[in-house]
Design an enzyme around this catalytic site. Structure first.
Site, short mmCIF file in Angstrom:
data_model
loop_
_atom_site.label_atom_id
_atom_site.label_comp_id
_atom_site.label_asym_id
_atom_site.label_seq_id
_atom_site.Cartn_x
_atom_site.Cartn_y
_atom_site.Cartn_z
N GLN A 32 52.97 57.74 29.81
CA GLN A 32 53.80 57.31 28.69
C GLN A 32 53.82 55.79 28.49
O GLN A 32 54.12 55.33 27.40
CB GLN A 32 55.23 57.84 28.87
CG GLN A 32 55.29 59.36 28.80
CD GLN A 32 56.69 59.88 28.92
OE1 GLN A 32 57.18 60.11 30.01
NE2 GLN A 32 57.37 60.08 27.79
N HIS A 77 42.57 63.03 22.59
CA HIS A 77 41.31 62.58 21.99
C HIS A 77 40.59 63.72 21.26
O HIS A 77 39.95 63.50 20.24
CB HIS A 77 40.38 62.03 23.09
CG HIS A 77 40.89 60.77 23.71
ND1 HIS A 77 40.51 60.31 24.94
CD2 HIS A 77 41.80 59.86 23.25
CE1 HIS A 77 41.14 59.19 25.22
NE2 HIS A 77 41.94 58.90 24.22
N ASP A 99 46.44 55.76 24.83
CA ASP A 99 45.33 54.87 25.22
C ASP A 99 45.82 53.46 25.58
O ASP A 99 45.33 52.85 26.52
CB ASP A 99 44.30 54.74 24.09
CG ASP A 99 43.46 56.00 23.95
OD1 ASP A 99 43.73 56.99 24.66
OD2 ASP A 99 42.53 56.01 23.10
N ARG A 151 62.19 53.91 38.71
CA ARG A 151 61.47 55.18 38.87
C ARG A 151 60.24 55.14 37.96
O ARG A 151 60.36 55.01 36.75
CB ARG A 151 62.37 56.35 38.47
CG ARG A 151 61.62 57.66 38.48
CD ARG A 151 62.47 58.88 38.09
NE ARG A 151 61.61 60.05 38.14
CZ ARG A 151 61.47 60.94 37.18
NH1 ARG A 151 62.19 60.84 36.06
NH2 ARG A 151 60.64 61.94 37.31
N HIS A 153 53.76 63.25 37.06
CA HIS A 153 54.55 63.29 35.82
C HIS A 153 53.58 63.64 34.69
O HIS A 153 53.33 62.85 33.78
CB HIS A 153 55.26 61.96 35.58
CG HIS A 153 56.42 62.05 34.63
ND1 HIS A 153 57.68 61.57 34.91
CD2 HIS A 153 56.51 62.57 33.38
CE1 HIS A 153 58.48 61.78 33.87
NE2 HIS A 153 57.80 62.38 32.92
N ASN A 176 57.64 66.17 38.45
CA ASN A 176 58.65 65.99 37.43
C ASN A 176 58.75 67.21 36.51
O ASN A 176 57.76 67.63 35.92
CB ASN A 176 58.31 64.78 36.56
CG ASN A 176 59.30 64.58 35.42
OD1 ASN A 176 60.45 64.23 35.65
ND2 ASN A 176 58.89 64.85 34.19
N GLU A 177 59.94 67.75 36.40
CA GLU A 177 60.26 68.82 35.44
C GLU A 177 59.30 70.01 35.47
O GLU A 177 58.54 70.24 34.52
CB GLU A 177 60.35 68.27 34.02
CG GLU A 177 61.53 67.34 33.82
CD GLU A 177 61.92 67.15 32.35
OE1 GLU A 177 61.23 67.70 31.46
OE2 GLU A 177 62.94 66.49 32.11
N ASN A 198 67.23 65.85 35.91
CA ASN A 198 67.05 65.34 34.54
C ASN A 198 67.96 66.14 33.62
O ASN A 198 67.97 67.39 33.68
CB ASN A 198 65.61 65.51 34.06
CG ASN A 198 64.66 64.51 34.69
OD1 ASN A 198 65.06 63.71 35.53
ND2 ASN A 198 63.40 64.54 34.28
N TYR A 219 69.82 66.18 29.52
CA TYR A 219 69.99 65.55 28.20
C TYR A 219 71.08 66.18 27.33
O TYR A 219 71.71 65.50 26.56
CB TYR A 219 68.66 65.57 27.42
CG TYR A 219 67.64 64.61 27.99
CD1 TYR A 219 67.54 63.30 27.51
CD2 TYR A 219 66.79 64.98 29.02
CE1 TYR A 219 66.64 62.39 28.05
CE2 TYR A 219 65.87 64.08 29.57
CZ TYR A 219 65.80 62.79 29.08
OH TYR A 219 64.92 61.90 29.62
N GLU A 226 66.85 61.21 35.12
CA GLU A 226 66.68 60.96 33.68
C GLU A 226 67.94 61.38 32.96
O GLU A 226 68.52 62.42 33.26
CB GLU A 226 65.52 61.77 33.07
CG GLU A 226 64.15 61.21 33.32
CD GLU A 226 63.05 61.99 32.60
OE1 GLU A 226 63.30 62.49 31.47
OE2 GLU A 226 61.96 62.10 33.17
C1 NOJ Z 1 61.59 64.54 30.07
C2 NOJ Z 1 60.36 63.92 30.63
O1 NOJ Z 1 60.36 63.86 32.02
C3 NOJ Z 1 60.00 62.59 30.00
O2 NOJ Z 1 58.65 62.38 30.23
C4 NOJ Z 1 60.37 62.61 28.53
O3 NOJ Z 1 59.90 61.48 27.87
C5 NOJ Z 1 61.86 62.71 28.41
N1 NOJ Z 1 62.34 63.90 29.08
C6 NOJ Z 1 62.39 62.71 26.99
O4 NOJ Z 1 61.98 63.83 26.31
#
Ligand code: NOJ
Length: 479
Positions: free
Chosen positions: A21, A41, A54, A79, A124, A168-169, A309, A311, A376
């Site tokens: 990212q 790509h 990229d 992190r 990740h 991750n996740e 994580n 949200y 997160e």
């Molecule tokens: C979960 C992910 O781990 C992360 O890569 C993502 O950008 C965020 N949540 C937001 O969606």
């Protein structure tokens, strides 16, 4: 209103990012191809603005600026994740890319020199394409490949890195990558591919944990956890049916991964549901694979802390919905969000702060007061968002207040909080159309200059003062 509650003195505030990212440098000096390189790509239309990682934030070339900004924020922890194909270009452990080692050594050394503890995620989402070609997470072979990769990372960086997150996740990897196919590698195999990959994710995590235990723990003295995501799932009514439905949903989403890692096997309710549904659907065996007795002993208790994580929140009702077969359908539960809840630029990321507190209490009770680091939490802004990110400030103030209540009133064992995200970055299939950062980046500017948003000033203030004051709107950093 200011609350009198304060974050503990040693509470670890930080910010989070992920290699694909932010790094860019997608083919710099020997880096191999990841599934995200390959997908963006080859099939640019899969990303809403047809963009890719990229260059992204160009952190590969802007390490010093990143360090300067982390220092300015006064975070105790950063992190970030390692890119598997940057370190092992073939995906396999036969060849280590010296430039990748150099880059991460420099990052880790500079963090430590500035009193910022590294928290490193091994995986990740940027899987080497070479491993995807062999079936990726759906193939059992990945357990060894991931173990080999983890061992190399511990060997290279474990003298300085003491906080490891294996994966991750897992839910996103399996459900989106191999279930509904909305994320790389974009396979659609709901309720089959998702469970097959989940099984190997759990075994791979355990392999990486066990390698640390047997080969590194005594000399390196670090800790290994996993980051699992969940929304809070609130029963829609006081009926027994809705409560059971909400329980099925959290167990088959969050518990899918954590129950095996903590207790040795899938949650009993998940076993029952998927076995029953598979039979009804005429499958010769359950779509949810089984662990052998030996595997159970290898995976049970492979966690030193939980990376969480979170949200948003959903309401849950009893009832069967979703495509047949699928994890959602197997749950026999249905979820929705209240229209009065304020939403962010991502429609389903609604502002429901009390959900985080309820989740933290649920985790405490379900998993014997395990240590939790929130790895997160954050707010999605629109592409046109500026540095005046007042909605993000509201989100952080409200969510962090709930964390304070969970620590002081509910006595939850929460030791850290990593905001997502340090800076605006490539948001997977949403490309650059959403902004999560505390630093603003104009992705059309070749210099990729980072500008602190108002939320960066507020967050730094919270880190320094340890209190939340919703009336405070600083225009600059504290010195
Ligand atoms: C979960 C992910 O781990 C992360 O890569 C993502 O950008 C965020 N949540 C937001 O969606």
């Amino acid at each position: 209103m200011a609350t009198s509650l304060k974050f503990p003195k040693d509470f670890k505030f930080g910010v989070a990012t992920a290699s694909y990212q932010i790094e860019g440098g997608w083919n710099a000096k020997g880096k191999g191809e990841s599934i995200w390189d390959y997908q963006t790509h080859t099939f640019p239309h899969k990303i809403s603005d047809k963009s890719n990682g990229d260059v992204s934030c160009d952190s590969y070339n802007k390490l010093d600026e990143d360090i300067k900004n982390l220092k300015q924020l006064k975070v105790r922890m950063y992190r970030f994740s390692l890119s598997w194909p940057r370190l092992l270009p073939s995906g396999f452990a036969n060849n280590i890319n010296e430039d990748g080692v150099r880059y991460y050594n420099e990052l880790i050394d500079k963090l430590i020199a500035n009193d910022i503890e590294p928290m490193v995620t091994l995986y990740h989402w940027d899987l080497p394409q070479s491993i995807e070609n062999l079936g990726g997470w759906t193939s059992r072979a990945i357990v060894d490949y991931f173990g080999d990769y983890a061992r190399i990372c511990y060997e290279l960086f474990g003298d300085r890195v003491k906080n490891w997150i294996t994966i991750n996740e897992p839910y996103s990897i399996c459900e989106w990558g191999y279930g509904d196919g909305t994320m790389a590698p974009y396979y659609k195999s709901m309720g089959i591919g998702s469970y097959a990959s989940g099984h190997n994710v759990i075994l791979s995590h355990a392999a990486a944990y066990n390698i640390y235990n047997s080969e590194f723990r005594s000399k390196q003295k670090g800790r290994v956890g996993i980051t699992v995501e969940t929304s809070w799932l609130e029963a829609d009514s006081d009926t027994k049916e809705d409560h059971e439905a909400a329980n099925r949903m959290i167990q088959m989403y969050f518990g899918w991964f954590l129950h095996p890692i903590i207790k040795g096997d899938y949650p009993p309710v998940m076993r029952t549901q998927v076995d029953k549904k598979s039979k009804e659907q005429n499958f010769p065996r359950s779509r949810l694979p089984r662990f052998s007795a030996e595997e159970i002993s290898q995976i049970k208790g492979t966690i030193d802390f939980l990376g969480l994580n979170h949200y948003t929140t959903f309401m849950v009702k009893n009832g069967s919905v979703g495509q047949v077969p699928s994890n959602y359908n197997d749950m026999e539960a249905t979820r929705y969000q209240k229209s009065e809840w304020k939403h962010s630029a991502r429609e389903i990321f609604k502002l429901v702060p009390w959900g985080l507190r309820k989740l933290l209490v649920w985790v405490k009770n379900e998993y014997e007061n395990i240590e939790v680091i929130i790895t997160e939490n954050g707010y999605a802004g629109l592409e046109k968002e500026t540095t005046e990110d007042l909605d993000r400030i509201e989100y952080y103030n409200l969510y962090l207040k709930e964390v304070l209540k969970a620590i002081h009133v509910d006595k939850c064992n929460i030791t850290g909080y990593m905001a997502w995200s340090f800076m605006d970055n490539f948001e997977w299939s949403d490309g650059y159309t959403l902004r999560f950062g505390m630093y603003y980046i104009d992705f059309k500017d070749p210099k990729r200059e980072r500008k602190p948003k108002k939320s960066a000033f507020v967050y730094q203030n919270i880190i320094v003062t340890k209190v939340i004051d919703e009336n405070l709107l600083p225009n600059t950093f504290l010195h």
